[in-house]
Design an enzyme around this catalytic site. Sequence first.
Site, PDB file in Angstrom:
ATOM      1  N   GLU A   1       0.814  -1.225   0.000  1.00 48.32           N
ATOM      2  CA  GLU A   1       0.000   0.000   0.000  1.00 48.32           C
ATOM      3  C   GLU A   1       0.846   1.274   0.000  1.00 48.32           C
ATOM      4  O   GLU A   1       0.312   2.370   0.084  1.00 48.32           O
ATOM      5  CB  GLU A   1      -0.968  -0.015   1.195  1.00 48.32           C
ATOM      6  CG  GLU A   1      -2.001  -1.125   1.056  1.00 48.32           C
ATOM      7  CD  GLU A   1      -2.975  -1.204   2.218  1.00 48.32           C
ATOM      8  OE1 GLU A   1      -2.605  -0.750   3.332  1.00 48.32           O
ATOM      9  OE2 GLU A   1      -4.090  -1.723   2.033  1.00 48.32           O
TER      10      GLU A   1
ATOM     11  N   LYS B   1       5.450  -1.032   1.933  1.00 49.83           N
ATOM     12  CA  LYS B   1       4.904  -1.234   3.268  1.00 49.83           C
ATOM     13  C   LYS B   1       5.055  -2.705   3.656  1.00 49.83           C
ATOM     14  O   LYS B   1       5.154  -3.039   4.817  1.00 49.83           O
ATOM     15  CB  LYS B   1       3.431  -0.840   3.248  1.00 49.83           C
ATOM     16  CG  LYS B   1       2.720  -0.809   4.579  1.00 49.83           C
ATOM     17  CD  LYS B   1       1.281  -0.324   4.385  1.00 49.83           C
ATOM     18  CE  LYS B   1       0.458  -0.393   5.652  1.00 49.83           C
ATOM     19  NZ  LYS B   1      -0.979  -0.228   5.376  1.00 49.83           N
TER      20      LYS B   1
END
Lengths: 761, 761
Positions: free
Chosen positions: B495, B603
Amino acid sequence: MHDLIENGTLWTLKEVGTDSEQIRQNETLFSLSNGHIGTRGSLEERHRTQAYSHSGSTLMNGFYDTEPITYGEWAYGYATHHQTTIPVPDAKKLDLSLDNELFDLETGKVDHHSRTLDLKRGLLTRTFTWENSKQQSIEVTIERFVSYDFPEILAQRIIIESEEDDLPVQLLFELDELEDMGKEESAEDDPDPRKKEQAERRFDSRPLSTDSGRMIHISTHASDLHAVIYDHVVSRFEQVSLERIENKVTASFQTDKSAPVVIDRFTAYSHKYNNEEDTDSQAENLKEIMSEVETLGYNELKDRHLSFMDKFWSVSDIELEGDQALQIGLRFNLFHLHQAAGRDGHTNISAKGLTGEGYEGHYFWDTEMYMFPFFLYTQPKIAKSLLMYRHSILPQARERARTMAIDKGALFAWRTINGEEASPYYPAGTAQIHINADIAHAVYEYGKVSEDEAFMFNEGLDILVETARFWLEWGHFDDERDGAFVLNDVTGPDEYTAIVNNNFYTNLMAKKNLSYAIEYAQKAQEQAAGKLEDLHVTEDELQNWKIAESRMFLPYDEEKELTMQDDSFFHKKVWDFEHTPEENYPLLLNYHPLTIYKHQVCKQADTVLAEFLFLDDFEMEQLKRDYDYYEKVTTHDSSLSRSVFGMMASQIGKHEKAYDYFMDTVLMDIIDLQSNTKDGVHAANMGGTWMSIVQGFAGMRFNDGTLYFTPHGPKEWSRLSFKVQVKDRLIQVTLTPSSTEYTLLEGEPIIIVESGEKIQL
Amino acid sequence: MHDLIENGTLWTLKEVGTDSEQIRQNETLFSLSNGHIGTRGSLEERHRTQAYSHSGSTLMNGFYDTEPITYGEWAYGYATHHQTTIPVPDAKKLDLSLDNELFDLETGKVDHHSRTLDLKRGLLTRTFTWENSKQQSIEVTIERFVSYDFPEILAQRIIIESEEDDLPVQLLFELDELEDMGKEESAEDDPDPRKKEQAERRFDSRPLSTDSGRMIHISTHASDLHAVIYDHVVSRFEQVSLERIENKVTASFQTDKSAPVVIDRFTAYSHKYNNEEDTDSQAENLKEIMSEVETLGYNELKDRHLSFMDKFWSVSDIELEGDQALQIGLRFNLFHLHQAAGRDGHTNISAKGLTGEGYEGHYFWDTEMYMFPFFLYTQPKIAKSLLMYRHSILPQARERARTMAIDKGALFAWRTINGEEASPYYPAGTAQIHINADIAHAVYEYGKVSEDEAFMFNEGLDILVETARFWLEWGHFDDERDGAFVLNDVTGPDEYTAIVNNNFYTNLMAKKNLSYAIEYAQKAQEQAAGKLEDLHVTEDELQNWKIAESRMFLPYDEEKELTMQDDSFFHKKVWDFEHTPEENYPLLLNYHPLTIYKHQVCKQADTVLAEFLFLDDFEMEQLKRDYDYYEKVTTHDSSLSRSVFGMMASQIGKHEKAYDYFMDTVLMDIIDLQSNTKDGVHAANMGGTWMSIVQGFAGMRFNDGTLYFTPHGPKEWSRLSFKVQVKDRLIQVTLTPSSTEYTLLEGEPIIIVESGEKIQL
């Protein structure tokens, strides 16, 4: 032909009759303003007959309230507050009674009702006769204008005539403090992001003491802005009895068939201020202004206004013979452009001017890229004040850059009033970092045309340097592209393609931005070295700008021989235009952003705009290929699109196309092409209209100190004439189908170039 | 070693003392649930001493309320409503008085306070002695469990002992209806998007009549969900006087030094229902359940619970000798995984299980990609019920696809409870279309391992076909890539990189999704032709799937010899990790999304996850290169990351790395590695722990009907043993540093393969 034009003249738009739909629609078109205050063309009795009104707002440029933005899901660095230009107390409200019967368009019998917007003189005039239920009849004329000489003043004159004597007439004047905002039904349920109507009053008000008239202090709920408003009714007619009751003034008299009765109303809106303690001095100032205005009287105030308007038109008019609709449409656009512009260096031009609450009154790139050229070439003082506004928000732009983890330089807000970012949707907000270059471009253009070195080596250099710095921080040299300088994760002008790498427009503009900064930093090394030192511009930094400028990546598809809107544009599927029903436009209201983004479909000119701005950098064949390609995938769902395609069409020899686009742009608001003129005019498109004539059909360019023209005026027009101000010269350009004429009206001799040929003026 | 582990055993976590910080933190860890109801490990008197509690919620799986999502700027197709699992009336609240003095940890003198979570038995036990200000002293034991046999039941037993006779004790039991939500201070101001605490009660309640105990009906404010709750206190001790006063029950008695006094409390939570008219039958049902429970009595109910737990562990336990902390950590994770899973086909696994309100109780891809394997291989019935939930929301997924202008197929919501999209941020929501393939992958895996053809040719095929269809509609054949099938404008698992083209993970998973659909559609042609007809799968459609599958674009950088996370990943600047201070992690709380997106920074595992899932599709050298590259740019700001890197490390011979990652993942919640365990456990990471052992260290794969192992158990462990269920066999795997042992515990003989060698079991 549109009714307003058919009933009007070459200088006027005229509405005839009392059709509520027309009156509602014309409310936007008939707005009057002066860059400081603006008031929509609503009927004086609109509070009695909502069917005749969308919104009768009076707005002050830059007078906004804030409220926290609520996000479905928060993320770091998001804009924190909505900024919303708010309606302020409205001084048009009027209750007219004849023998105790209250007037509105649905009571008694109204005849000969018409309203005329006089563009030449900046006046809105309304006349009608009214017969009440007792068969008593009066003739009413109401005239209003917003003064340029006294930017605080809205002036209104009411004239009552009758063929009978002794009819008792009463006028009740009230400063409408909007306790009931009278917003449109269902406005709350309309999620269209392009407008945002106020559901409630956003200011508090309190009376201030005066000897005459009524004065109030207003302060916004959250943004802590203040203003003073002074409403004053006068009449020189002895039979008129003026009485003040609380917050209302009544004017009572009996008709006299031998002479009309005249009553004047002046309303003064102070400039906004931040400190409540300044209220007394603001009030004193308004009193002085009002005293001066009262001494002058309505006629003299109006005469001065007319002179001012004359002066404006004497430079800024475009005469177009051969098509009445286009002539009036053009003038209508220039009129609105002129009245939209903030002139105090602390305000700018809202996307809707001061004609409506659409887009919350925010300032966008529209100013620099669509409206600035008009001012630059015909009203350079205003052009400068628009840039001064940008300079005034540099601190906020620096802060914004820091929030974006950019250590040096500034990032201007995509949409703002107070300088802080107010866009709650970053993919079509903060990601549009091209705003930085757009502003730098306007600064540079101003420097070229005005030769205002004092500005350029101060405010101008501040902006050029801080924006140039930003690019070095945002972008990087991409080893995967042999060290080309790239700008990733940006959105270009086309908001139907978001978060892409190397948007051609953005990269080209950034390259120009860097070259501007380099040019002026180098000039400053000789002429303003102290300034450079203040800005901590080092030789190293300058060198880095040069490297980035020279290595700026400009995406191009060698095989297709097309400029690429961005790295991945051609990898996307072309939108299925054939199976998209008409009612699904604008796409943004009918498709999810991702659905739009993953297709080749443009909301507006993007690559074509970049190329139009720097025409001479491109081969004609390239321009043609790119135009043909991008036109096919562009919806023009943005009002900023058609004028650009039209201008480019004009330059690449597609004269019919140019003409068609121009027809759409010039009449966009009069014919309500975008179906949302009720929320305000499309000011940027109006600027596009001027550009279409001057930079499109006349092909004007100003490069390296020389003015170039390549005229291609449509054969339908028998004569086209306009003036431009360049380097202290005023030059008139007149085109006919068979001739071109350039006349030096003011200033030193100058050589211009038409289609490669030098002409000495 | 962590206190909880040090004080515990191989099967228990023990908290000793009354440190408020520890008690607060352990509230999440000590949560008990059964997939239907869950109750946090809060103190019974938490309403008296807020310092000892974050939140004492009791939650029901899938019992949520909705509220409209407010956007800063709306766009078409945005998720319309928040869905939020809401705390329901809590049956732990207890006022204990000794001689009219009310107990809490700050009153009188508390000694020998401890709480023990018994993982083996699924019990939470608290004991302490309390001396009030009159020097009277009692010993208190409170035990609670959430029944698996009766999923509606929370059972609590309170035992009071004293060395003195005749001390007057009173227990006041109240069903806490949360009039005062007692939310954490400042929670409202914490904008962390990963949690969302309830500021107010979100249900109405009304009493229902019963002969004994207290029964209420609750209904949510907006989502129109209903439930019945029945709270009942019993004691078989004659000296205990039970009295019901309005909505409270008191139990009063005098201590008897010869014998402890025992009081039991049973609370039944019905399943949620949609129609208020069903309340009577729901109430009747609860009365029957309660009657059965009361007849059984606490001891028998508990015995059955212990048997159930034994049965669970007999299959699902992992024994690890040589590291006590890891052993207990592993069991803790398996315990929580097991109690998190909905079992009724209408509920799933929240990101935090039923241990907290983080992520609003939403179901994500976490279920299929991180938790499903544990259930698939050790509790296949639960695995099936999780898939049945997905099948139950297919209608909403079809509707969502339509909203995204996708004419055929379905798009599962990125985060949801009721099947509708609830992510208010589409770049890390709707754009993560890989959820479709994640679910299809789980369906396919279930089919392989269970051979449950009845499911596969019905619900399974529905899902495989509708997801396969989606890919054909979202993607297209890109002429610019020689007709390769591409998927643009998506977000992969990572993300920190959003809205990209051809995310490798997404494309690979979509390719697999298509191949699964093709395989089962072809099988169905022979075995379930009617089903194919019902689904309108034509030969043409099948053909299109095959073409798209075979031409699926998988981005690869030939020069670097690296798999590309997406088309543009390598064009981005690598994040400046060196100059990022520790406190700036997780980046999402300290940098604007664009700042993050325009850098090479992940991430979580993305490409590495894709490769791990299909290890056999890749060369070892490729896996190593990709691992090395992506590990350097990954922050592991997501709790889903470390386990994947650990498993891959294990497979590519980086055994120390594998061990380090495993150490982090296995103890993530006990040591609060992500600093937000207070909002609930990280259920997906717990699943990752199981995968790390079985698919990581033991290297288990199940391909083409054969079970493969490539064991690389850390040398620190003297013995590792676990069981898996495959094709109706139960197989025990035992690894030591010098040996491997495979034992067929149930089912027909089977051949397995260890590191290339066949073994007959």
